[in-house]
Design a protein around this motif. Structure first.
Motif, PDB file in Angstrom:
ATOM      1  N   ASP A  52      77.365 -19.786 -32.299  1.00 31.26           N
ATOM      2  CA  ASP A  52      77.250 -19.186 -30.980  1.00 31.26           C
ATOM      3  C   ASP A  52      78.056 -20.024 -29.991  1.00 31.26           C
ATOM      4  O   ASP A  52      77.832 -21.231 -29.872  1.00 31.26           O
ATOM      5  N   ALA A  55      75.774 -21.885 -27.547  1.00 30.18           N
ATOM      6  CA  ALA A  55      74.677 -22.720 -28.042  1.00 30.18           C
ATOM      7  C   ALA A  55      75.014 -24.201 -27.875  1.00 30.18           C
ATOM      8  O   ALA A  55      76.091 -24.654 -28.275  1.00 30.18           O
ATOM      9  N   ASP A  57      74.080 -28.362 -28.379  1.00 30.10           N
ATOM     10  CA  ASP A  57      73.455 -29.284 -29.333  1.00 30.10           C
ATOM     11  C   ASP A  57      73.601 -30.690 -28.763  1.00 30.10           C
ATOM     12  O   ASP A  57      74.668 -31.314 -28.863  1.00 30.10           O
ATOM     13  N   ARG A  78      78.725 -27.871 -27.663  1.00 27.82           N
ATOM     14  CA  ARG A  78      79.096 -26.525 -28.102  1.00 27.82           C
ATOM     15  C   ARG A  78      80.294 -26.601 -29.053  1.00 27.82           C
ATOM     16  O   ARG A  78      81.180 -27.430 -28.875  1.00 27.82           O
TER      17      ARG A  78
END
Length: 289
Positions: A52, A55, A57, A78
């Protein structure tokens, strides 16, 4: 009537010859492959097995390229590869749509200016000269700032800024075409101005407009990247190559890969469109054997 039909047959012959010349041009084919590759990944982005693009992290902030993240990660973790692929949609769409806006507005005005002449030509030409006096990117930035920051407004701003180029090009082509014998023959048999322009003049100015449009797509992609870099184009968190470069400039020493990949993508796609445009120009030039 026979004279008016000859240009159509000649156009078919020219198209066949142009296609053969284009296929024989290796640099144009290389440009086409580059363009097709980027268009392909942009269209296939929703079905590709990638992360994604939005998304985050926090355990993988600014990680170098690895097996987990082929192109590394950005400042909030990302995946850069995913954002590159999704960003291709914004950049390519901005290039194509903005040029389409410029063509749809510029070509009709160029037709009217070159065909009718007189005060129509004077009015359109003076406005075009005034717009051409302003550097393209400066005008695009000014229009984008006036319209507001968004990808849609950036495309409109770029399209309006590129429009004078197509007005001037179309006008010049019409001035040379409208004196041809087949146009005079069409007037002699009583065809309307609209019929003459649509059936005999517009098809004969299509080739240079197509070449200019292909080359202008490259310019528009750079303009969109510039506007996004300045915060006037695609807005966060949606990915765009220009906005990715805007973030990457703050991490050139810690994470240079954040700037490598969007910069390389812009370079390659612009190179592809320029090579393809040059190939089309050579292929569609009737003076070339």
């Amino acid at each position: 009537m026979t004279t008016a039909a000859d240009p159509a047959e000649e156009t078919i012959r020219l198209e066949s010859r142009a296609w053969k010349k284009l296929k024989a041009n290796k640099s144009a084919l290389f440009g086409f492959i580059i363009v097709a590759f980027f268009i392909g990944i942009a269209v296939a982005a929703p079905v590709l097995p990638i992360a994604d693009p939005l998304a985050t992290d926090w355990g993988a902030v600014r990680k170098a390229p690895s097996a987990a993240h082929w192109l590394g990660t950005d400042e909030i973790g990302r995946d850069i590869l995913s954002r590159m692929i999704w960003g291709a949609q914004a950049s390519l769409m901005a290039g194509v749509v903005s040029v389409l806006i410029a063509v749809l507005i510029g070509v009709p005005f160029g037709l009217l200016s070159g065909y009718f002449g007189g005060w129509t030509d004077q009015a359109i030409s003076r406005v075009t000269d005034a717009l051409l006096a302003t550097p393209f990117l400066i005008l695009a930035i000014a229009l984008a700032a006036f319209l507001g920051p968004s990808l849609t407004n950036a495309m409109i701003a770029i399209g309006l800024s590129a429009m004078p180029i197509f007005v001037r090009l179309t006008r010049g082509q019409v001035l040379s075409v409208k004196t041809e014998d087949y146009v005079e023959g069409a007037r002699a048999i009583g065809l309307s101005h609209v019929a003459i322009m649509s059936r005999y003049i517009l098809p004969n100015v299509f080739a240079p407009v197509l070449v200019q449009a292909t080359l202008t797509v490259a310019t528009a992609i750079i303009a969109e990247a510039s506007l996004s870099f300045l915060g006037l184009g695609q807005q966060a968190p949606a990915p765009s190559w220009g906005s990715m470069l805007n973030v990457a400039k703050n991490f050139m020493t810690q994470a240079p890969w954040m700037a490598w990949w969007p910069g390389a993508a812009i370079f390659l796609v612009v190179l592809g469109f320029n090579l393809l445009g040059d190939g089309l120009r050579d292929a569609l030039d009737p003076r070339e054997s």
